[in-house]
Design a protein around this motif. Structure first.
Motif, PDB file in Angstrom:
ATOM      1  N   LEU A  59     -20.434 -21.872  13.467  1.00  0.00           N
ATOM      2  CA  LEU A  59     -19.486 -20.788  13.219  1.00  0.00           C
ATOM      3  C   LEU A  59     -19.923 -19.523  13.961  1.00  0.00           C
ATOM      4  N   LEU A  60     -21.210 -19.205  13.895  1.00  0.00           N
ATOM      5  CA  LEU A  60     -21.714 -18.037  14.621  1.00  0.00           C
ATOM      6  C   LEU A  60     -21.509 -18.187  16.117  1.00  0.00           C
ATOM      7  N   ASP A  61     -21.734 -19.390  16.636  1.00  0.00           N
ATOM      8  CA  ASP A  61     -21.511 -19.635  18.064  1.00  0.00           C
ATOM      9  C   ASP A  61     -20.041 -19.461  18.426  1.00  0.00           C
ATOM     10  N   ASN A  62     -19.155 -19.983  17.580  1.00  0.00           N
ATOM     11  CA  ASN A  62     -17.725 -19.834  17.839  1.00  0.00           C
ATOM     12  C   ASN A  62     -17.304 -18.377  17.794  1.00  0.00           C
ATOM     13  N   LEU A  63     -17.850 -17.643  16.853  1.00  0.00           N
ATOM     14  CA  LEU A  63     -17.497 -16.225  16.740  1.00  0.00           C
ATOM     15  C   LEU A  63     -17.977 -15.428  17.941  1.00  0.00           C
ATOM     16  N   THR A  64     -19.100 -15.819  18.514  1.00  0.00           N
ATOM     17  CA  THR A  64     -19.608 -15.116  19.690  1.00  0.00           C
ATOM     18  C   THR A  64     -18.615 -15.198  20.834  1.00  0.00           C
ATOM     19  N   THR A  65     -18.047 -16.370  21.042  1.00  0.00           N
ATOM     20  CA  THR A  65     -17.008 -16.522  22.058  1.00  0.00           C
ATOM     21  C   THR A  65     -15.681 -15.948  21.582  1.00  0.00           C
ATOM     22  N   GLY A  66     -15.347 -16.202  20.335  1.00  0.00           N
ATOM     23  CA  GLY A  66     -14.042 -15.813  19.814  1.00  0.00           C
ATOM     24  C   GLY A  66     -13.781 -14.324  19.825  1.00  0.00           C
ATOM     25  N   LYS A  67     -14.828 -13.524  19.674  1.00  0.00           N
ATOM     26  CA  LYS A  67     -14.597 -12.075  19.611  1.00  0.00           C
ATOM     27  C   LYS A  67     -14.063 -11.535  20.935  1.00  0.00           C
ATOM     28  N   PHE A  68     -14.351 -12.211  22.050  1.00  0.00           N
ATOM     29  CA  PHE A  68     -13.814 -11.792  23.341  1.00  0.00           C
ATOM     30  C   PHE A  68     -12.351 -12.196  23.503  1.00  0.00           C
ATOM     31  N   LEU A  69     -11.942 -13.225  22.771  1.00  0.00           N
ATOM     32  CA  LEU A  69     -10.608 -13.797  22.950  1.00  0.00           C
ATOM     33  C   LEU A  69      -9.653 -13.474  21.816  1.00  0.00           C
ATOM     34  N   GLY A  70     -10.147 -12.815  20.775  1.00  0.00           N
ATOM     35  CA  GLY A  70      -9.303 -12.543  19.625  1.00  0.00           C
ATOM     36  C   GLY A  70      -9.141 -13.742  18.716  1.00  0.00           C
ATOM     37  N   HIS A  71     -10.078 -14.673  18.783  1.00  0.00           N
ATOM     38  CA  HIS A  71     -10.027 -15.869  17.932  1.00  0.00           C
ATOM     39  C   HIS A  71     -10.906 -15.625  16.717  1.00  0.00           C
ATOM     40  N   ASN A  72     -10.316 -15.682  15.548  1.00  0.00           N
ATOM     41  CA  ASN A  72     -11.015 -15.358  14.312  1.00  0.00           C
ATOM     42  C   ASN A  72     -11.324 -16.645  13.545  1.00  0.00           C
ATOM     43  N   TYR A  73     -12.582 -17.062  13.595  1.00  0.00           N
ATOM     44  CA  TYR A  73     -12.999 -18.291  12.925  1.00  0.00           C
ATOM     45  C   TYR A  73     -13.488 -17.979  11.509  1.00  0.00           C
ATOM     46  N   LYS A  74     -13.102 -18.840  10.581  1.00  0.00           N
ATOM     47  CA  LYS A  74     -13.592 -18.745   9.203  1.00  0.00           C
ATOM     48  C   LYS A  74     -14.024 -20.135   8.747  1.00  0.00           C
ATOM     49  N   LEU A  75     -15.118 -20.186   8.015  1.00  0.00           N
ATOM     50  CA  LEU A  75     -15.636 -21.454   7.509  1.00  0.00           C
ATOM     51  C   LEU A  75     -15.666 -21.405   5.992  1.00  0.00           C
ATOM     52  N   ASN A  76     -14.932 -22.332   5.377  1.00  0.00           N
ATOM     53  CA  ASN A  76     -14.896 -22.438   3.920  1.00  0.00           C
ATOM     54  C   ASN A  76     -15.701 -23.666   3.508  1.00  0.00           C
ATOM     55  N   LEU A  77     -16.752 -23.451   2.730  1.00  0.00           N
ATOM     56  CA  LEU A  77     -17.606 -24.539   2.274  1.00  0.00           C
ATOM     57  C   LEU A  77     -17.177 -24.998   0.891  1.00  0.00           C
ATOM     58  N   VAL A  78     -16.858 -26.272   0.755  1.00  0.00           N
ATOM     59  CA  VAL A  78     -16.418 -26.845  -0.514  1.00  0.00           C
ATOM     60  C   VAL A  78     -17.398 -27.944  -0.902  1.00  0.00           C
ATOM     61  N   GLU A  79     -17.979 -27.832  -2.073  1.00  0.00           N
ATOM     62  CA  GLU A  79     -18.916 -28.851  -2.552  1.00  0.00           C
ATOM     63  C   GLU A  79     -18.309 -29.574  -3.749  1.00  0.00           C
ATOM     64  N   VAL A  80     -18.249 -30.885  -3.640  1.00  0.00           N
ATOM     65  CA  VAL A  80     -17.692 -31.726  -4.688  1.00  0.00           C
ATOM     66  C   VAL A  80     -18.843 -32.354  -5.463  1.00  0.00           C
ATOM     67  N   PRO A  81     -18.840 -32.286  -6.791  1.00  0.00           N
ATOM     68  CA  PRO A  81     -19.915 -32.915  -7.576  1.00  0.00           C
ATOM     69  C   PRO A  81     -19.969 -34.422  -7.338  1.00  0.00           C
ATOM     70  N   GLU A  82     -21.086 -35.018  -7.733  1.00  0.00           N
ATOM     71  CA  GLU A  82     -21.271 -36.464  -7.547  1.00  0.00           C
ATOM     72  C   GLU A  82     -20.115 -37.255  -8.140  1.00  0.00           C
ATOM     73  N   ASP A  83     -19.660 -36.868  -9.306  1.00  0.00           N
ATOM     74  CA  ASP A  83     -18.572 -37.587  -9.964  1.00  0.00           C
ATOM     75  C   ASP A  83     -17.248 -36.848  -9.817  1.00  0.00           C
ATOM     76  N   GLY A  84     -17.186 -35.924  -8.855  1.00  0.00           N
ATOM     77  CA  GLY A  84     -15.968 -35.139  -8.659  1.00  0.00           C
ATOM     78  C   GLY A  84     -14.929 -35.878  -7.835  1.00  0.00           C
ATOM     79  N   ASP A  85     -13.763 -35.301  -7.724  1.00  0.00           N
ATOM     80  CA  ASP A  85     -12.634 -35.899  -7.020  1.00  0.00           C
ATOM     81  C   ASP A  85     -12.566 -35.311  -5.609  1.00  0.00           C
ATOM     82  N   ALA A  86     -13.155 -36.008  -4.658  1.00  0.00           N
ATOM     83  CA  ALA A  86     -13.169 -35.528  -3.279  1.00  0.00           C
ATOM     84  C   ALA A  86     -11.770 -35.487  -2.683  1.00  0.00           C
ATOM     85  N   LEU A  87     -10.925 -36.437  -3.057  1.00  0.00           N
ATOM     86  CA  LEU A  87      -9.561 -36.464  -2.515  1.00  0.00           C
ATOM     87  C   LEU A  87      -8.779 -35.232  -2.952  1.00  0.00           C
ATOM     88  N   ALA A  88      -8.943 -34.852  -4.207  1.00  0.00           N
ATOM     89  CA  ALA A  88      -8.256 -33.659  -4.690  1.00  0.00           C
ATOM     90  C   ALA A  88      -8.799 -32.414  -3.992  1.00  0.00           C
TER      91      ALA A  88
END
Length: 388
Positions: A59-88
């Motif tokens: 993400l940091l690497d993408n932002l380094t390039t993106g700031k010159f081009l107006g490309h705004n990268y965002k990374l959303n981290l989602v953690e699913v528990p062992e017995d959680g519903d990954a599909l949902a």
């Protein structure tokens, strides 16, 4: 070093500036937690941020390039528990982003790719090396940045063939992942004209920290004579106790000794030391294979957005699978994706804990398109039909 890196990126993207337009590029990383495996040693605990740390560096690497081009990268981290519903969890994530990196078992990744909401998405498998995901169970919306078991096995066999170690033996673990890697080694041996004459399953439950010198020689004595001992232990449970303890004084490869790795801290050439240093600065630990696979997935998105000027998932997929796509992966040659199964082509370093011994594909293994296609499933070998 950072100033030189930024300058290089600026020069690379300068021709694109005249055509740039502001773009939001949301990327979601979905990780399903896995129950820790009980192993004989706790010397190498699994980092809590394994995989996600690589995505964050990309993400940091993408932002380094993106700031010159107006490309705004965002990374959303989602953690699913062992017995959680990954599909949902993925279904919810797809409401805001059609670009998703998956860190989950193969069966779950396949189910995610089959979701109705995922049919127009671009998914990256950054953790599952299973052969089926690249063959009969492949999905057109699922690309792979983690090398397959077959790619790593082929790297070992190319080296064995180059050394003329033709008679092989194997010790494999009892877990499903061990069995899959063992099968890959066996298939690869046949592919390169080698033979695994004897094999056995690890069934010692003694405390190997105390008894390795007694137990391992007895176990390996039953294998007879051989040129190279292969070890399939994907959990890193018992493999560390085998080198220098075998009945015959022979080299060891696979999960111990000479190891085929996606990435390793001992990789230093081709600018890799710079990537290693930036990762260490950000996360206070060494970059591991799954970190690299996650990094490659997020960087593939960034490179495709830079070149196409689009964040549309289908536009990016078409470009990534085209001959025009190249990713600078710090492995000595540009990386690209196989158009027949979505696997990222990449060299495989063969390493010991202290050094890179060599890197596959080895010299002499030629191919009409790319020498990297001598690793893993080549187009005539694949049973994947989704990409046709």
């Amino acid at each position: 070093m950072l100033r030189r890196f930024c300058t290089t990126l600026f020069l690379a993207v300068q021709p694109l500036l005249a055509h740039s337009a502001p773009i939001d590029v949301p990327v979601t990383y979905v990780r399903q937690k896995q129950a820790p495996l009980a192993t004989l040693s706790n010397l190498d605990p699994r980092p809590d941020d394994l995989g996600t740390a690589g995505a964050q560096l990309a993400l940091l690497d993408n932002l380094t390039t993106g700031k010159f081009l107006g490309h705004n990268y965002k990374l959303n981290l989602v953690e699913v528990p062992e017995d959680g519903d990954a599909l949902a969890a993925v279904t919810t994530a797809l409401m805001t982003s059609q670009l998703v990196v998956l860190d989950m078992p193969a069966a779950t990744a396949r189910a995610v790719a089959d979701l109705p909401a995922a049919q127009t998405a671009l998914l990256f498998n950054a953790s599952a090396p299973d052969a089926d995901l690249r063959n009969a169970d492949c999905r057109a919306n699922l690309l792979h940045t983690i090398p397959s078991d077959a790619m790593r096995a082929d790297a070992v066999m190319q080296f064995a063939r180059s050394k003329r170690w033709e008679d092989l033996a194997m010790v494999m673990g009892p877990r499903p992942a061990d069995q899959r890697f063992a099968a890959a080694l066996e298939n690869s041996a046949a592919k390169f004209g080698l033979k695994i004459d004897t094999k056995l399953t690890w069934d010692i439950d003694a405390d190997m920290r105390r008894n390795a010198a007694q137990e391992v020689p007895l176990l390996t004595q039953s294998l007879g004579d051989y040129d190279l001992l292969l070890v399939a232990d994907e959990a890193d449970d018992f493999a560390r106790y085998i080198p220098f303890n075998t009945w015959h004084p022979r080299p060891v490869a696979g999960s111990a000794g000479l190891m085929p790795k996606t990435w390793s801290p001992v990789v230093e050439q081709w600018g890799a030391a710079q990537l290693q240093g930036r990762f260490l600065d950000e996360h206070a630990r060494d970059m591991q294979s799954r970190d690299y696979a996650a990094w490659a997935a997020v960087r593939s998105i960034g490179e495709a957005v830079t070149r196409t000027g689009s964040a549309d998932a289908q536009t990016l997929r078409d470009f990534i699978l085209s001959d025009a796509f190249e990713l600078a992966g710090f492995k000595g040659r540009p990386l690209s994706y196989r158009s027949w199964n979505g696997q990222l082509r990449q060299p495989i370093p063969l390493v010991t804990p202290r050094a890179v011994v060599t890197q596959a594909p080895l010299p002499g293994y030629l191919h009409q398109h790319s020498e990297m296609d001598t690793l893993g499933f080549d187009q005539p070998e694949t049973t994947c039909e989704a990409f046709q």
